[in-house]
Scaffold this motif. Sequence first.
Motif, mmCIF file in Angstrom:
data_model
loop_
_atom_site.group_PDB
_atom_site.id
_atom_site.type_symbol
_atom_site.label_atom_id
_atom_site.label_comp_id
_atom_site.label_asym_id
_atom_site.label_seq_id
_atom_site.Cartn_x
_atom_site.Cartn_y
_atom_site.Cartn_z
ATOM 1 N N ARG A 280 0.617 -1.178 -0.104
ATOM 2 C CA ARG A 280 -0.004 0.014 -0.091
ATOM 3 C C ARG A 280 0.834 1.148 -0.078
ATOM 4 O O ARG A 280 2.066 1.299 0.176
ATOM 5 N N TYR A 281 0.060 2.390 -0.461
ATOM 6 C CA TYR A 281 0.989 3.607 -0.448
ATOM 7 C C TYR A 281 1.105 4.157 1.170
ATOM 8 O O TYR A 281 -0.010 4.100 1.980
ATOM 9 N N VAL A 282 2.169 4.618 1.471
ATOM 10 C CA VAL A 282 2.505 5.090 2.720
ATOM 11 C C VAL A 282 3.180 6.341 2.624
ATOM 12 O O VAL A 282 3.754 6.971 1.688
ATOM 13 N N VAL A 283 2.730 7.375 3.646
ATOM 14 C CA VAL A 283 3.363 8.404 3.819
ATOM 15 C C VAL A 283 4.717 8.492 4.244
ATOM 16 O O VAL A 283 4.807 8.027 5.464
ATOM 17 N N LYS A 284 5.796 8.865 3.333
ATOM 18 C CA LYS A 284 6.966 8.697 3.823
ATOM 19 C C LYS A 284 7.541 10.001 4.793
ATOM 20 O O LYS A 284 8.392 9.548 5.488
ATOM 21 N N ARG A 285 7.259 11.104 4.095
ATOM 22 C CA ARG A 285 7.542 12.020 4.906
ATOM 23 C C ARG A 285 6.576 13.519 4.881
ATOM 24 O O ARG A 285 5.782 13.348 3.727
ATOM 25 N N THR A 625 -5.210 12.558 5.216
ATOM 26 C CA THR A 625 -4.192 12.138 4.061
ATOM 27 C C THR A 625 -4.971 11.199 3.075
ATOM 28 O O THR A 625 -4.205 11.165 2.283
ATOM 29 N N GLU A 626 -6.210 10.857 3.496
ATOM 30 C CA GLU A 626 -6.829 9.606 2.379
ATOM 31 C C GLU A 626 -7.860 10.489 1.724
ATOM 32 O O GLU A 626 -8.633 9.738 1.068
ATOM 33 N N VAL A 645 -2.879 9.448 -0.104
ATOM 34 C CA VAL A 645 -2.941 7.956 -0.161
ATOM 35 C C VAL A 645 -4.326 7.443 -0.378
ATOM 36 O O VAL A 645 -5.136 7.895 -0.019
ATOM 37 N N PRO A 646 -4.507 6.333 -1.068
ATOM 38 C CA PRO A 646 -5.831 5.870 -1.055
ATOM 39 C C PRO A 646 -6.476 5.506 0.254
ATOM 40 O O PRO A 646 -5.733 5.101 1.241
ATOM 41 N N ALA A 647 -7.940 5.678 0.192
ATOM 42 C CA ALA A 647 -8.368 5.538 1.630
ATOM 43 C C ALA A 647 -8.226 4.116 2.334
ATOM 44 O O ALA A 647 -8.383 3.264 1.559
ATOM 45 N N LEU A 648 -8.026 4.131 3.359
ATOM 46 C CA LEU A 648 -8.020 2.706 4.158
ATOM 47 C C LEU A 648 -9.385 2.075 3.859
ATOM 48 O O LEU A 648 -10.400 2.540 3.872
ATOM 49 N N GLU A 649 -9.107 0.915 3.394
ATOM 50 C CA GLU A 649 -10.476 0.116 3.034
ATOM 51 C C GLU A 649 -11.636 0.082 4.315
ATOM 52 O O GLU A 649 -11.006 -0.392 5.329
ATOM 53 N N GLY A 650 -12.787 0.124 4.203
ATOM 54 C CA GLY A 650 -13.579 0.201 4.993
ATOM 55 C C GLY A 650 -14.033 1.594 5.738
ATOM 56 O O GLY A 650 -14.975 1.690 6.466
ATOM 57 N N THR A 651 -13.161 2.512 5.309
ATOM 58 C CA THR A 651 -13.454 3.865 5.891
ATOM 59 C C THR A 651 -14.195 4.825 4.786
ATOM 60 O O THR A 651 -14.137 4.748 3.979
ATOM 61 N N ARG A 652 -14.951 6.119 5.651
ATOM 62 C CA ARG A 652 -15.350 6.768 4.774
ATOM 63 C C ARG A 652 -15.299 8.194 5.466
ATOM 64 O O ARG A 652 -14.963 8.147 6.478
ATOM 65 N N PRO A 653 -15.247 9.268 4.265
ATOM 66 C CA PRO A 653 -15.006 10.595 5.183
ATOM 67 C C PRO A 653 -16.025 10.949 5.819
ATOM 68 O O PRO A 653 -17.363 10.332 5.854
ATOM 69 N N ASP A 654 -15.835 11.834 6.802
ATOM 70 C CA ASP A 654 -16.933 12.331 7.813
ATOM 71 C C ASP A 654 -18.123 12.686 7.191
ATOM 72 O O ASP A 654 -19.089 12.395 7.563
ATOM 73 N N PHE A 655 -18.002 13.726 6.183
ATOM 74 C CA PHE A 655 -19.031 14.403 5.661
ATOM 75 C C PHE A 655 -19.976 13.242 5.059
ATOM 76 O O PHE A 655 -21.533 13.296 4.807
#
Lengths: 847, 427
Positions: A280-285, A625-626, A645-655
Amino acid sequence: MTEVVGQETEQKLVTLTIDNRKVSVAPGTWVVDAAKQAGIDIPVFCYHPKMEPVGMCRMCLVEVGRPMIDRATGQPVLETDGSPKIKFGAKLETGCTIPVSEGMVVRGYTDKVKEGRDEILEFLLTSHPLDCPICDKGGECPLQNLTMSFGPGQSRYIYDEKKRLAKHVPLGDLIVLDRERCIQCARCTRFQNEIVDDPVIGFSQRGRALEIVTFSEPGFDSYWSGNTTDICPVGALTTVDFRFGARPWELRSEASLCTHCPVNCNITLNTRREAKDGGRYVVKRVMPRQNEWVNEIWMCDKGRFAYHYTEPANRITQPMVRKSGQLIPVSWDEALAAAGDQVNKAGGKLVTLAGGRVSNEDYYNLKQLADKAKGQAFLYSQMAGGDLVAQVGLGSGSNLGDLGPGRAILVIACDFEEEAPLWWLRVKQAAERGAMLIVANPRRTKLDSHAKYSLRYQYGEEAAVLHAMLDSFSPKRPDQPESVKKLLRNDSLKAAAQEIVQAENLVVFYGSEGTDLAASQSLANAAANLLIATGHVGRPNNGLVAVWDKGNAQGAWDQGLRPSQDLATQMKDAAVLYIAGADPAGDDPQLAAAVDGAQFVIVQELAMTKTAQAADIVFPAQAFTERDGTYTSGERRVQRFYPAVPALEGTRPDFAITAQLASAIGLDLEDKLASLAFKQLAAATEAYNDVDYGKLAEIREQWPIVGRADVYYGGTTYDNKQGLGVQLASAAERGLSPALAFEPPKERATIANGLIAVPVSRLYDRGNTVVPSRLLGTRLESPQVVLNPEDAESLKLEMGKPGKVKLNGAQIAVTVRIDNSLSKGTALIPRSLGIPINGPTPIQVEA
Amino acid sequence: MSEYFLLRNREIPNIDDLVIYRQNKGFETFQSAVTSMKPDEVTEIVKASGLRGRGGAGFPTGMKWSFIDKNNWPHYVVANADESEPGTFKDREIMESNPFQFLEGVMLCAYAIGANAAYIYLRGEFWQLAAELDRHIEYLERENLLGDKLFGTDYSLRLYTHLGAGAYICGEETAMLESLEGKLGQPRLRPPFPPSFGLYGKPTVVNNVETLANVPLIVERGAEWYRKFGTEKSPGTKVFSLSGNVEKPGNYELPLGATFRELIFAHGGGIPGGRNIKAIMPAGASSSLIFADEKALDTPMDYESVPNVGAQLGSASVIVIDDSVSMDWLIDKTVHFFAHESCGKCTPCREGTYWMRHITERISHGQASWDDVILLNEVANGIKGKCLCALGDFATEAVMSSIARFRSDFETKTHAAAETIEAKVSP
């Protein structure tokens, strides 16, 4: 003619010739900057456009010629064709230390200059190790780039004679120094000294043995250390966070925003796919992104390092519903149905509570839901005044970087560097440029050394200070309380007030040093009054700025959310308590009890906080970040952040979660695109009417030039290609005249015998978004109480020794600290360290 | 010389005793200046005398004083007693044996430029000398020659000594100011120069000890008197520090314009051991090496004539080299000195002197080839003209001049080295 950003265009420009090209720039410009503005590169190492030049590295040596003047007559000497005769200096001169002059001729293309550059690079490379294959800087390294452009291809130096030095010297926990790579350009020491007033690193020894050392304990004790790794022209300074992490050319970049404090620094998130993380894509810095209206090219270490809380290890990835006392993972549909059902039955007793890091789109949907259900929408905060900021805040065209002589800044009830580091920096620089700075605080803070007036008052008298200032030049009201009358006897205060009246501009920053909601309301009110009474509203660089406790509090206020006057009761009595991005149960046992008291609790969060653990339904939210969205800074600049990064599977944005929940009560809100949610928000909020995602993505040329092709010049800060944001007009600016609303300040609470604890803020607290960044571990404040030396002595407590505090029904083990500038009878308790405190409260301290 | 003007201790015993100094008109000039002259008048006399700085640069002293920025206050005087140039030991004798004339010079300079505080920056190794000067200053205060409202006027003046800590670079005037301010002793950018931006950013005159020691007699006896000695462009007398391969090394006060021959043979007693003179270093380790032929020996020692033989007079620290010395050994010594003393601020000096040191070590240890000599010259060329201060350039003078003028020494050394290596390599 090249225009310089931020300069007045009416002054007479100086014309000179650089590499046979005519260039016109503002007087006082250095030759290297004039060249850069004209698109001509003069290589530099030690010079940085944000700092005073030192002419040390000698890389920018060029031939400089000046028109000859006859000494006898004072007239220019002319060639036969009438052009001025130019006399070139016998020696090469450093372009970074020479200001342009009329008729100057600069040559960077001659053999003499080329030899000079080659020679300087050769000298630097004699000591520099061949570390490129393993050096983090490779790929974004000024030394590499300039060697390719101007340097020798082969070494004449004998390998065995190269000086061997220490290769990973820790300067504190966050920065590592490689002594072999350092080229002694002093950019880091000058940055710490000149720009951020933290002279904790410096040179030791001399000659070839010249080396960087740190003087502080812990090492490199500064909130700004990460910036030195951006401006270091080689791989000598690296961060522990990113060291050996990835190659710059492997990284993708996305524009984003820091959410920790109301400055909303523009950042770039660098990401890479990681095999060891399952591909998966990771924030490196996290790197700063240039925005000269917000954070220039800098960022503080909290923003740079405290992003690890977004990582999957921390996160909830499935909705959960409580069944038989346990939280069980369920599908989205099931969870949404269960939640929607409850909201439907809430019947006006729906209480929504949002934290201050949630985006504008999220707040909009929350407020729409609350309004439709005839419930409440609260912001989890103890600060007031966001509505006043909307009325008389900094308006469009404001830029702290423009403040200088004739402009006034007042900072009250704020430990500025702890609460909003980049504003501390910009205000400090404004004071250095000649702005009149008044700092009012009960104790000394780092900004005091730059203030023209340092005003001290007792905790609780913050509003009284402003009332006294107002009174000192306007008719005196007879019903002023004693605290105001006492402050009116302070000559400094009166002198400061006079200067405010005469200043062309006034910006007032108010923080939360020792305040609770009521005190904050009083303070904001008094500050707004001061601005209105002195006419400092409705124009650029005038107005009120709240130093909020979280990144998007201003956005929350703009959407109509408000702090609750009695949150515990409101939560306890709720039929449905819907909490988004806040952790009241984790902060305060009394609030935890209130959460338990609510009939039904729905929580949307990133991690299983204490509040999430107490919930009946938990929704997994996305981190900044997602996804994309917008924040509104304390200066009322709306800015976009982009998914890195692509959204973590299973999560949705607050709105989206809120919209899907709201459909249960027949409300149709945007749940797919943040840009569309924003469109609705903009239509509904007057100040945001003219803003859309397109406008937010607009950019302009900025100065100095930073970024990829120009890393040697401004550093590795990223250039801004994805948006500078839009600064909203205040209501006053739009012609809605604000009314003076006089509210007499309350008398401060005192107790006859005993201590009153007041809350203060620290940058490195133990909040949920900070603790997961383990590299900050040793820097985080530990639970503590700060006492006046006499109080400590009478309680038999010593600096650095353990103690116990009792307040708000809790008993906590702490470390004792002493502050000489603290007055007797007051104890300081920093927020977010696990000690529950909301405002001034009696406290018992014992060994 | 029938009369000494600087090393008056050689004629007047115990002139380091204030009582004796005052018996010889000591401090009368200062008192007269403060009570009856305008500060600018003092500057004018010094200007008219043509006195040039004795620290090495030879800049006209009166002109430097007149550059002081009158719109920026306060003003300071800093006396440069860092004396670290190898082969220089003149200031030391003046301060040890004729201290009050030096102090009076500082005080006159302070009055002339309107300074109420003057600092004497001594190299750290002169800590005993500094303690003595402190006692002298205290004595002057007790005699009301220093302090508040002197001689019933509004003029106040105090003197302070300050010790360095063993860095040659702190003799460079702006590095000295940095060190005085408590910072790292590294030179500043110039412009601005100390008379506009000096100590703590205020207008400052920095003068060498010997320069200031000239001032009392100039102000007392007048510019015309001073111009009777020396040459037209280099008036006055100079203390020459003679050392190296000579019978009688030491300080010699002679009028500027005296020849090298006079100094080395008439006063210095010539070369011991029957050897022949080979080279002259007129400015200590910072010199270009002068090829000591007849023309050179007959060259007057003044600021305009010495360049005719390819060198600068500098601080007039004349080091004599005889024919027993091979130049590769000599430059190894000078380069070691400069590499050790480089402050490290600018790239060419910091890296270049370090590199040169490695090469000169190899050459003088017989481990180098002729290519290394060429490389050494190129490295020196790479440093020259590119540094932030003069130390970098000075580091190259001996190297480049010796390779140019004493080439055979290097040829001999490298051929011998090649033969040695060949002998080892071939069985």
